[in-house]
Scaffold this motif. Sequence first.
Motif, PDB file in Angstrom:
ATOM      1  N   TYR A 190      41.465  32.872  51.478  1.00  0.00           N
ATOM      2  CA  TYR A 190      40.041  32.868  51.168  1.00  0.00           C
ATOM      3  C   TYR A 190      39.246  33.071  52.443  1.00  0.00           C
ATOM      4  N   THR A 191      38.293  33.981  52.358  1.00  0.00           N
ATOM      5  CA  THR A 191      37.404  34.195  53.512  1.00  0.00           C
ATOM      6  C   THR A 191      35.979  33.874  53.073  1.00  0.00           C
ATOM      7  N   ASN A 192      35.033  34.237  53.922  1.00  0.00           N
ATOM      8  CA  ASN A 192      33.645  33.824  53.712  1.00  0.00           C
ATOM      9  C   ASN A 192      32.864  34.631  52.703  1.00  0.00           C
ATOM     10  N   ALA A 193      33.387  35.757  52.256  1.00  0.00           N
ATOM     11  CA  ALA A 193      32.557  36.633  51.427  1.00  0.00           C
ATOM     12  C   ALA A 193      33.354  37.145  50.249  1.00  0.00           C
ATOM     13  N   THR A 194      32.643  37.597  49.214  1.00  0.00           N
ATOM     14  CA  THR A 194      33.283  38.252  48.070  1.00  0.00           C
ATOM     15  C   THR A 194      32.584  39.578  47.789  1.00  0.00           C
ATOM     16  N   ASP A 195      31.327  39.518  47.331  1.00  0.00           N
ATOM     17  CA  ASP A 195      30.687  40.765  46.921  1.00  0.00           C
ATOM     18  C   ASP A 195      29.853  41.407  48.028  1.00  0.00           C
ATOM     19  N   SER A 196      30.134  41.021  49.259  1.00  0.00           N
ATOM     20  CA  SER A 196      29.509  41.688  50.404  1.00  0.00           C
ATOM     21  C   SER A 196      30.560  41.737  51.511  1.00  0.00           C
TER      22      SER A 196
END
Lengths: 316, 309
Positions: A190-196
Amino acid sequence: MEEKVLFELGSVHRDNMRVKGYYFGSGEHSVCIVGATRGNEIQQVYICSKLISVFEQLEITGKIREGKSIMVIPCVNPHSMNIGKRFWSTDNTDINRMFPGYCLGETTQRIADGVFSNVSDYEYGIQFASFYMQGSFIPHVRMMKTGFEDTELAKDFGLPYVYRRKAKPYDTTTLNYNWQIWGTKAFSIYTNATDSIDDDSASEAVNAVLNFLNKHDIIEYDCHEGYISRLIEGSELVNVKNETAGFFIRRAGVNSRVRKGDILAEITDPYTGRILEEIKSPVNGIVFFHAGQPVIYSNTPLYRIIPTGVPSVPVR
Amino acid sequence: MVQVVASVGLPIDESLMIKKNRLVPENGLSGNEKRISIVTGTHGDELEGQYVCYELQRRIKENYSRLTGIVDVYPALNPLGIDSITRGIPAFDLDMNRLFPGSENGSMPEYIASKIISDLSGSAAVIDIHASNIFLEEIPQVRINELSKETLIPLAKKLNMDYIWVHSAATVLESTLAYSLNVIGTPTLVVEMGVGMRITKKYGDQLVDGIFSLMKELGIWNGEIITPKEPIISEDGEVSFINAGNSGVFVPAVEHWKNVKKGDHIGDILDPLTGEINETIHSETDGIVFTLREYPIVSEGSLIARILS
């Protein structure tokens, strides 16, 4: 590098949907990396694209170890991604709830089968996943308690945390769970962003994967060893919720060290700006997750905090 | 009496409320009455239960003196979904029927799920009314997990449905409302009928007749009832599935809930661009078509029909 179409689905009025795999090296199936299974997982495709470009260079320079092979599937769900929809474009089902799939079943079961039949015999499986709620995490490796998980191995990514939680019934049809059941050592990152796109956190994820592959003699790569990861259990984290609904004005970000009583956020009235509620930390600790919506429902887990026991100097 | 089962504040001047209406006997409660709960609207695009909630209460009110127990009616477990024509929970895009038993400390959907479970717990029976989805039409039926069949089949037979499908257990289904209630000893029957986004009045009337018959059995009603239909009861092995092998526009050649023979023409998948037939579908077995594709556009794998041998 070899590009292969792993699964193709016809459509009456659209272009066919192709799930592509990118192969590097040769020999035993060492590691498979899967990016987006949902149509809004832009960051996850972006991370895969960065990895593919690194693997291409490593292959050219002979730095993929003899007898080892890597496969990357950047996107399992291009049809949804192209219309900006998280789940399957027609019936809204979630491909990451259809594994191991079924070749004679419904459309998303067939897609899952098309993918799983190509990825199930790898030694290691890495998936870039996303959370159902908008928000940010400290980058971590996430694992489910299946009895097959190997948390020590997960520390080889060198991310700050390895997070383990109990599997719920609906988890049993995810890619990660089925990988584990079928004998692949599986990790979700998991990282800090999904749709950006968040370039810094994408680079952190890329380095984590390269670090892991280097430690396991799949590639030869000079890289920073990363963190000495700490294992945290889902039950250890402290949830902080709000009683009122309104604007969510965040004061503490991810990775902030907070003391008991520190103000983490304010909920304000969306019409008058009045402060409806101050959200205070119930413990000394480190912010592991915070919600990301600008407006918030009441009773929402806004923060998840790793308790540290002793007071610490806040770092904002 | 309308009661609020769960309430969550929404950011911009609104509260999300899960409501129920409770009907009690005219002469008040002694404390020994049994309770039946009618729940629907978990999926915002399934509307068949809306009419059932209305019609059940209308008939009770016509003969109120015959009510001898408690009837709780929950017409909308997912009010935001129904209002916005969304199957899942808007803003979260979650299937509400994969969240039970929920959690008091979880996010909004999990919190609401836990409140619903605690409110329904202890009912003598819960009827959880579903309406397929927008893609498939279903005959009136009760679906029962094989783990609960001993308790539930006798109750299901009272519901005046055409068919009882005893399906195998699957771990993923342990997150449904029905499973979560059955496991804590609250008998819960899942009704599937009709098609999404529509109301099929005759199916609704048929189920309301059945609910009165179950209420009488449970001692909640002492008025007139019909004799319930004798349903067909089957297990998974007797159900065969027909899935599309190609994408296109499906045009059926059979009627829903009719007998077919092996080799009969079920329908065609057409290509409107070329004027060709992409696939002609035939039945691979003798039986009754109890599920039939309603939404014409299909992809490879889309379910076309289920046939009961």
